[in-house]
Design a protein around this motif. Structure first.
Motif, PDB file in Angstrom:
ATOM      1  N   LEU A   6     -27.525  25.282  14.929  1.00 61.34           N
ATOM      2  CA  LEU A   6     -27.888  24.095  15.423  1.00 61.34           C
ATOM      3  C   LEU A   6     -29.666  23.668  14.796  1.00 61.34           C
ATOM      4  CD1 LEU A   6     -25.896  25.281  17.683  1.00 61.34           C
ATOM      5  CD2 LEU A   6     -26.366  23.015  18.793  1.00 61.34           C
ATOM      6  N   PHE A   8     -32.549  21.680  15.879  1.00 60.72           N
ATOM      7  CA  PHE A   8     -32.741  21.303  17.229  1.00 60.72           C
ATOM      8  C   PHE A   8     -34.073  19.918  16.968  1.00 60.72           C
ATOM      9  CE2 PHE A   8     -34.496  20.984  21.583  1.00 60.72           C
ATOM     10  CZ  PHE A   8     -33.332  21.199  22.283  1.00 60.72           C
ATOM     11  N   PRO A  12     -33.216  13.900  20.869  1.00 58.94           N
ATOM     12  CA  PRO A  12     -32.038  13.488  20.117  1.00 58.94           C
ATOM     13  C   PRO A  12     -31.652  12.155  20.217  1.00 58.94           C
ATOM     14  CG  PRO A  12     -31.369  14.869  22.271  1.00 58.94           C
ATOM     15  CD  PRO A  12     -33.072  14.791  21.992  1.00 58.94           C
ATOM     16  N   ILE A  18     -29.157  16.272  17.417  1.00 57.62           N
ATOM     17  CA  ILE A  18     -29.171  17.854  17.303  1.00 57.62           C
ATOM     18  C   ILE A  18     -27.882  18.008  16.321  1.00 57.62           C
ATOM     19  CG2 ILE A  18     -28.699  19.917  18.464  1.00 57.62           C
ATOM     20  CD1 ILE A  18     -30.032  18.477  20.741  1.00 57.62           C
ATOM     21  N   CYS A  20     -25.323  20.227  14.280  1.00 57.03           N
ATOM     22  CA  CYS A  20     -24.649  21.313  14.505  1.00 57.03           C
ATOM     23  C   CYS A  20     -23.640  21.619  13.445  1.00 57.03           C
ATOM     24  CB  CYS A  20     -23.948  21.464  15.792  1.00 57.03           C
ATOM     25  SG  CYS A  20     -22.686  22.755  15.972  1.00 57.03           S
ATOM     26  N   PHE A  38     -24.760  15.867  17.938  1.00 56.77           N
ATOM     27  CA  PHE A  38     -25.214  15.709  19.446  1.00 56.77           C
ATOM     28  C   PHE A  38     -26.249  14.436  19.539  1.00 56.77           C
ATOM     29  CE2 PHE A  38     -24.001  20.110  19.187  1.00 56.77           C
ATOM     30  CZ  PHE A  38     -22.688  20.074  19.699  1.00 56.77           C
ATOM     31  N   PHE A  41     -28.779  14.900  25.219  1.00 57.60           N
ATOM     32  CA  PHE A  41     -28.711  16.038  25.631  1.00 57.60           C
ATOM     33  C   PHE A  41     -27.507  16.318  26.519  1.00 57.60           C
ATOM     34  CE2 PHE A  41     -33.588  16.290  25.169  1.00 57.60           C
ATOM     35  CZ  PHE A  41     -33.558  17.208  24.201  1.00 57.60           C
ATOM     36  N   THR A  43     -24.499  15.601  25.560  1.00 60.33           N
ATOM     37  CA  THR A  43     -23.427  16.147  24.587  1.00 60.33           C
ATOM     38  C   THR A  43     -23.629  17.510  24.262  1.00 60.33           C
ATOM     39  OG1 THR A  43     -24.290  15.189  22.801  1.00 60.33           O
ATOM     40  CG2 THR A  43     -22.666  13.949  23.861  1.00 60.33           C
ATOM     41  N   PHE A  44     -24.995  17.921  24.223  1.00 56.64           N
ATOM     42  CA  PHE A  44     -25.348  19.163  23.709  1.00 56.64           C
ATOM     43  C   PHE A  44     -25.288  19.994  25.050  1.00 56.64           C
ATOM     44  CE2 PHE A  44     -28.982  22.331  24.017  1.00 56.64           C
ATOM     45  CZ  PHE A  44     -28.877  23.284  22.982  1.00 56.64           C
ATOM     46  N   GLU A  45     -25.288  19.603  26.268  1.00 56.19           N
ATOM     47  CA  GLU A  45     -25.100  20.649  27.422  1.00 56.19           C
ATOM     48  C   GLU A  45     -23.720  20.688  27.400  1.00 56.19           C
ATOM     49  OE1 GLU A  45     -27.430  20.773  31.110  1.00 56.19           O
ATOM     50  OE2 GLU A  45     -27.723  18.646  30.561  1.00 56.19           O
ATOM     51  N   MET A  58     -30.126  28.842  17.140  1.00 54.70           N
ATOM     52  CA  MET A  58     -30.744  27.450  17.733  1.00 54.70           C
ATOM     53  C   MET A  58     -32.239  27.590  16.902  1.00 54.70           C
ATOM     54  SD  MET A  58     -29.184  26.394  21.223  1.00 54.70           S
ATOM     55  CE  MET A  58     -27.375  26.496  21.512  1.00 54.70           C
ATOM     56  N   GLY A 139     -35.689  22.347  25.282  1.00 50.28           N
ATOM     57  CA  GLY A 139     -34.479  23.484  25.188  1.00 50.28           C
ATOM     58  C   GLY A 139     -34.238  24.496  25.963  1.00 50.28           C
TER      59      GLY A 139
END
Length: 291
Positions: A6, A8, A12, A18, A20, A38, A41, A43-45, A58, A139
């Motif tokens: 990723l 980062f 975002p 972000i 990936c 992403f 955040f 969708t990142f989580e 990352m 992050g």
């Protein structure tokens, strides 16, 4: 084993998500399978909560230098620091670092972690230019809430592993200081596109196996995307995939992290940081290998 890399960002959005890269590691062959973006955040989580087993590299500093932590009186537990920072507003966090820096003499304003010194990377206290301090602020609390196995900062008996990557280490190994990316349109030149093409070609050749013990397989349908992306966010995510896959192959040796380092600072996984003076036999395992 599923492997992710990723690139980062601390903010975002659609224009700068972000990024990936998803891959599968079978024995020593790293097969790239796709790209994911992403844009927030949330969708990142969701990604961090996805079922394992997987490992993800990352591109942001997981910790802050020991000298800063001690001078500020921060806890000696990574999780407590991540929660402390997460409870601050962004402006407050930046104010703390700015006031600390302004009160110190030149040459002692931006401390670096041990891994930063070896990797020739900037201090994770940096707020401007490449704002890695802002990436840490965004992050680290997200990782702390995720309950993944954060190596070496917070080892848990989980099958979802996160390691700190630094794609510049891989790029420098193969193309030196040649410039291959820019977010500024005026610097997005054909010459830099040629360098990205050259780097991608090297990654798919024998040198990667010599250095990382891996063979990279990138499908033709994605090769053009890695070369055409002038920001190189996709290519940097690919470099993170390589580092995280290498770390997985070294899971029985502390994931390629030397013993005796400060786990609260964190560590960048890369074979180039394993100097002879850092190696010790039979280092402690953070998570037993599957099976």
């Amino acid at each position: 084993m599923r492997v992710y890399g990723l690139d980062f960002t601390s903010s975002p959005r659609r224009g700068k998500p972000i990024t990936c890269v998803a891959a599968t590691l079978h024995e020593q062959v790293l097969q790239v399978e796709g790209l994911v973006a992403f844009e927030c955040f949330d969708t990142f989580e969701n990604f961090l909560a996805s079922p394992g087993p997987w490992i993800a590299g990352m591109d942001f500093p997981f910790g802050q230098p020991q000298k800063l932590r001690r001078n500020l009186g921060w806890p000696e537990c990574w999780g407590e620091i991540a929660r402390l920072v997460g409870d601050m507003g962004r402006a407050e966090f930046e104010r703390v670092l700015t006031e600390y820096r302004d009160a110190r003499v030149p040459g002692d304003k931006h401390h670096r972690r041990e891994t930063d010194v070896l990797a020739h990377s900037q201090s994770p206290m940096t707020l401007y230019g490449v704002p890695v301090a802002k990436m840490f602020y965004a992050g680290a609390p997200l990782l702390e809430r995720s309950r993944v196995n954060i190596i070496p900062c917070r080892p848990l008996n989980k099958d979802r592993c996160v390691v700190e990557a630094y794609p510049a280490l891989v790029a420098r190994r193969y193309i030196g200081r040649s410039k291959y990316k820019s977010d500024a349109r005026r610097h997005q030149t054909p010459e830099r596109e040629d360098v990205r093409r050259e780097l991608l070609g090297i990654l798919q050749g024998p040198r990667l196996e010599e250095d990382f013990g891996l063979t990279l397989d990138v499908p033709d349908c994605l090769t053009g995307e890695f070369v055409a992306d002038a920001s190189a966010d996709r290519l940097d995510a690919l470099l993170c995939v390589i580092q995280s896959a290498w770390s997985w192959t070294r899971r029985a040796q502390h994931y390629g992290i030397p013993a005796g380092i400060d786990p609260v600072e964190g560590w960048t996984v890369d074979p180039g940081l394993l100097s002879p003076s850092k190696l010790t036999p039979e280092p402690r395992l953070l998570m037993p290998p599957p099976g």
